[in-house]
Structures are given as C-alpha cells and as structure tokens.
Design an enzyme around this catalytic site. Structure first.
Site, mmCIF file in Angstrom:
data_model
loop_
_atom_site.group_PDB
_atom_site.id
_atom_site.type_symbol
_atom_site.label_atom_id
_atom_site.label_comp_id
_atom_site.label_asym_id
_atom_site.label_seq_id
_atom_site.Cartn_x
_atom_site.Cartn_y
_atom_site.Cartn_z
ATOM 1 C CG HIS A 55 -22.171 53.552 -19.445
ATOM 2 N ND1 HIS A 55 -23.263 53.651 -20.248
ATOM 3 C CD2 HIS A 55 -22.650 53.789 -18.129
ATOM 4 C CE1 HIS A 55 -24.295 53.958 -19.649
ATOM 5 N NE2 HIS A 55 -23.927 54.157 -18.356
ATOM 6 C CD GLU A 57 -19.319 51.272 -24.306
ATOM 7 O OE1 GLU A 57 -20.586 50.898 -25.147
ATOM 8 O OE2 GLU A 57 -19.666 51.500 -23.050
ATOM 9 C CB ALA A 170 -39.362 20.917 3.277
ATOM 10 C CD1 TRP A 178 -27.528 23.331 6.653
ATOM 11 C CD2 TRP A 178 -28.631 24.742 5.196
ATOM 12 N NE1 TRP A 178 -27.512 24.558 7.109
ATOM 13 C CE2 TRP A 178 -28.166 25.424 6.074
ATOM 14 C CE3 TRP A 178 -29.029 25.393 4.193
ATOM 15 C CZ2 TRP A 178 -28.638 26.836 6.232
ATOM 16 C CZ3 TRP A 178 -29.397 26.386 4.065
ATOM 17 C CH2 TRP A 178 -29.005 27.410 5.199
ATOM 18 C CB THR A 204 -40.286 31.308 2.900
ATOM 19 O OG1 THR A 204 -40.629 30.091 2.121
ATOM 20 C CG2 THR A 204 -38.798 30.692 3.473
ATOM 21 N NE ARG A 215 -25.768 34.291 5.331
ATOM 22 C CZ ARG A 215 -27.027 33.739 4.612
ATOM 23 N NH1 ARG A 215 -27.867 34.971 4.368
ATOM 24 N NH2 ARG A 215 -27.397 32.906 4.896
ATOM 25 C CD GLU A 299 -32.930 31.164 -2.247
ATOM 26 O OE1 GLU A 299 -33.039 30.572 -1.206
ATOM 27 O OE2 GLU A 299 -31.635 31.701 -2.787
ATOM 28 C CG LEU A 304 -44.907 32.245 -3.713
ATOM 29 C CD1 LEU A 304 -46.167 33.058 -4.133
ATOM 30 C CD2 LEU A 304 -43.914 33.375 -2.851
#
Length: 369
Positions: A55, A57, A170, A178, A204, A215, A299, A304
């Site tokens: 940890h 400390e 969309a 994009w 999706t 990434r 995402e 949903l």
C-alpha cells in the site's frame, strides 16, 4: 514516477501520487502517501500498487529508507485512513507505528467497515498525533467508486455518451463512428481506465462489434467487459471476446445452446432475471459490487441508456458534444415520454471542458453530491 513541480502542500503531492494508482490498484482504493521530517522536508513518497502488493504507506516508508533517511519523529500525509485489518497485506497503521512516526495527516476516513476509524484509533492509541480533513473532498472524489461500493454495495455508474450539438448519438441507421474527434476519444479511454468494468448492451455488440478495452492510453489493468444480454444473443465471434481481459455476460433467460459456445470463448455468464423478462439492472450492479467493481463505465445504446436512466441508476454523465448538426437520429437515452417538465431528471454540471474540437460535460443528478 513523475509529479508536477512545486505542489502547494504534501497532501497535494500525496493526491498526485494517488492518481498514479488509477488503472493499477483496483479493487483497492487509490492512495498516495508523502512522508516529511518534522521541519517539513519531504523524505519519502509512495502510492498503492496492484492488489496484493504494498500500500501507499509501505511504499513511502521504503522510499525513506532507500534514501538513507530516518522515519523517527516524521509525519505521514496520506489520502485515505491507514488500514487496520489484515487483508492481502498487513495493516498499514502497524507499519507506521513500528516506523516511529510522530504524526499522521489523513485526508478522509476509510469507508471500509473493516477500517472506518479503527486505523486512526490505533495510531492515536500508540501515541501518534492524527489529523483528518485536509483535501477531504478531493480525496473522496478520487475514490468515488470505492466509497460507492463500501457504502451502497454497488459501483459508481458513469454513463459515457458522444453526441452532436443537436443531441444525436447516432444516425437513424445506427452509424455513429466517429461523432467526436481523436482527443475526445482518447479522453474517453482515460475514463475506461478508471473503471473496474466497462458495460455495453448486446445491441451495441451486434451493431458496432466493439472491443471496449483500453487502447488509447496506457494502463496496467484492463477493465472487466460486461454485456447486458437478456437472451444470450452475443455472437461467439464478437471482437469483445477477443480483447485482453475478462468478459461477463448478464442474461435473463437460460439457453444452453447459446450458452455453451460463449463459455468456450472464456465468457462468464450470470442470470439475473427481472420481472419483465430482461436483465435486472439493479441486481446486476449489486453483483458487480460483490465482485469488487468500484466504477462502472457504461457505453451503450439509447435503449439500454434509457433503462439505466429510468431506473435511477446513473450517478454521473460523461458527455462529449461535437460541434455538428445531423438532424434526425438516435437520442442519448430513450425513456419517457414525460407529460411534465418537472418530471425530467434534474442534473447539475460538475465541469465543462473543451477537449480538442469537442466539449466535455460532466453532470450528476442534482440529488447526488
């Protein structure tokens, strides 16, 4: 480790160190520690390592010794109360006591019921002065998911959406890549990095065939990828099953014929049926909390998203707005219709920041502080 120069105080530096544990320490909280002499000279720094590792400390104490300094009479500035229980590692409060520190300044109390003030109490019982509250809000914000899991039993739910200025995520035909630019997409991956899990719906998966891994920014850990898939419609060849890390599917209807090939691809499947024949989202969140997920990054598509909003399960909206108009298309979240404006979900802006050519808005329900 690289830190900004000339930070205002040791606790500010400890918070900067804690940031380095993002994408590294889950499910443990992100903690930073700075040790100073009685005169205020910094002699040790550290932050939480991967689960099972040291940890903050302990890392800071090791740093002191590595530089040939003494911990006797020193002060530790730590962003979260030192732990008092023996989990995968020994209690940090014992390490501080054994090191002979005179004072500990902690930003905020640990919400873990196994600690919850006991660490501070043990330090005081050993004759160490303990102060609390410096930069408490900032420290809690850094670990908002850990606090959520400890206090509510479920992750902090952050819904990420990229949309146009006229509110479209969309086109009518589903095309969405994009909407925003490269800078916004990289920023979105930074949010994925924060999360213990990234969630989407099977719609999706079928429409976009995403990977949903991290990434565009560096990370040590890859988040768990979660698919809400009531009927197990996820194709065994989906790219999300190829990406590094684990995949968890939540379903509502058992189907051994569809289940077997997904299990063969390494996916985990859990049934959480709701009364409507779809996945019980609230029950799913509790299951993710039991699995140690602190922050859940959503995402998903408008349907949903609408279910999450309708059921009051979204803690934070992360919205990227592109400076373009597309006319008709899919909305942020499909819920309603409402007959009164006052029945809408009231939000408050946490921040509004330009990201490249786009705008990033962080908003939370007005009832969440």
């Amino acid at each position: 480790m690289t830190l900004p120069a000339a930070l205002p105080s040791p606790m500010h530096e400890a918070l900067a160190l804690a940031q380095l544990a993002i994408g590294l320490s889950d499910p443990n909280p992100r903690v930073g520690c700075v040790i100073t002499t009685a005169e205020g000279r910094v002699i040790g720094r550290g932050h939480t390592q991967q689960a099972g590792g040291p940890h903050a400390e302990v890392m800071a104490l090791r740093d002191v010794l590595a530089h040939g300094e003494s911990t006797r009479g020193a002060t530790a500035f730590v962003t979260l109360e030192p732990c008092s229980h023996h989990g995968r590692t020994p209690p940090c409060c014992d390490a501080l006591i054994d090191a002979g520190l005179a004072r500990v300044v902690m930003a905020v109390q640990d919400p873990n019921p196994l600690v919850a003030g006991q660490g501070a109490a043990r330090l005081r019982a050993a004759g160490i002065s303990v102060d609390e509250g410096e930069l408490a809000d900032e420290a809690r914000e850094l670990n908002i998911g850990f606090f959520s899991r400890m206090q509510r039993g479920r992750p902090w739910v952050r819904m990420k959406v990229a949309m146009t200025l006229d509110g479209r995520t969309a086109l009518d035909n589903g095309v969405s890549q994009w909407i925003t630019g490269e800078a916004a997409r990289a920023d979105g991956h930074s949010s994925r990095k924060r999360a213990g899990a990234v969630l989407t719906g099977v719609g999706t998966v079928l429409d976009d065939n995403p990977r949903l891994d991290v990434r565009l920014v560096e990370t040590v850990l890859q988040p768990l990828r979660v698919i809400v898939d009531s009927r197990l419609d996820t194709p065994p060849g989906a790219r999300i099953l190829d990406a590094p890390g684990s995949v968890q599917l939540y379903a509502a209807q058992p189907d051994e014929r569809r289940r077997a090939p997904l299990l063969a691809r390494g996916a985990q499947i859990t049934l959480v049926p709701g009364p409507s024949g779809k996945v019980d989202l609230a029950a799913m969140l509790l299951d993710l909390g039991r699995a140690g997920i602190n922050e859940l990054h959503v995402e998903a598509g408008h349907k949903l998203n609408g279910s999450f909003v309708r059921e009051g399960l979204v803690d934070e909206f992360l919205i990227y707005i592109a400076p373009k108009l597309v006319g008709s298309g899919r909305e942020l979240a499909a819920f309603g219709p409402l007959t009164r404006l006052e029945d809408g979900l009231a939000l408050r802006f946490v921040s509004v920041t330009p990201i490249g050519d786009d705008l990033r808005i962080i908003a939370r329900p007005a009832t969440i502080r």
